[in-house]
Design an enzyme around this catalytic site. Structure first.
Site, PDB file in Angstrom:
ATOM      1  N   CYS A  11       0.853  -1.187   0.000  1.00 31.35           N
ATOM      2  CA  CYS A  11       0.000   0.000   0.000  1.00 31.35           C
ATOM      3  C   CYS A  11       0.885   1.232   0.000  1.00 31.35           C
ATOM      4  CB  CYS A  11      -0.900   0.023   1.236  1.00 31.35           C
ATOM      5  SG  CYS A  11      -2.164  -1.266   1.225  1.00 31.35           S
ATOM      6  N   PRO A  12       0.534   2.295  -0.658  1.00 28.61           N
ATOM      7  CA  PRO A  12      -0.676   2.526  -1.438  1.00 28.61           C
ATOM      8  C   PRO A  12      -0.519   2.186  -2.919  1.00 28.61           C
ATOM      9  CG  PRO A  12       0.485   4.594  -1.262  1.00 28.61           C
ATOM     10  CD  PRO A  12       1.322   3.539  -0.536  1.00 28.61           C
TER      11      PRO A  12
END
Length: 74
Positions: A11-12
């Site tokens: 992530c992200p």
């Protein structure tokens, strides 16, 4: 249906890659995304929903998740 394998992507970046792929699709098209357990499966579907797209299916397969997204024109 196109598939995007994001297992091992943190992530992200997994959300960003999903969003970019959805931008290349037509409204109504579906995208199957493979995501790891933990943060990716908690964050990506919620972020995609916040963008206005629809989660059609989310299922656990072994040690990852398969998520089917339908692109909605926003």
């Amino acid at each position: 249906m196109e598939e995007l394998d994001l297992r091992g992507v943190i992530c992200p970046y997994n959300f960003v890659k999903t969003k970019l792929k959805l931008e290349s699709l037509e409204s109504g098209d579906q995208l199957r995304v493979l995501l790891d357990e933990g943060e990716p499966i908690r964050n990506v579907p919620q972020s995609i929903t916040n963008e206005g797209h629809q989660i059609l299916k989310q299922e656990k397969v072994d040690h990852y998740y398969r998520v089917v997204i339908q692109k909605v024109s926003v």
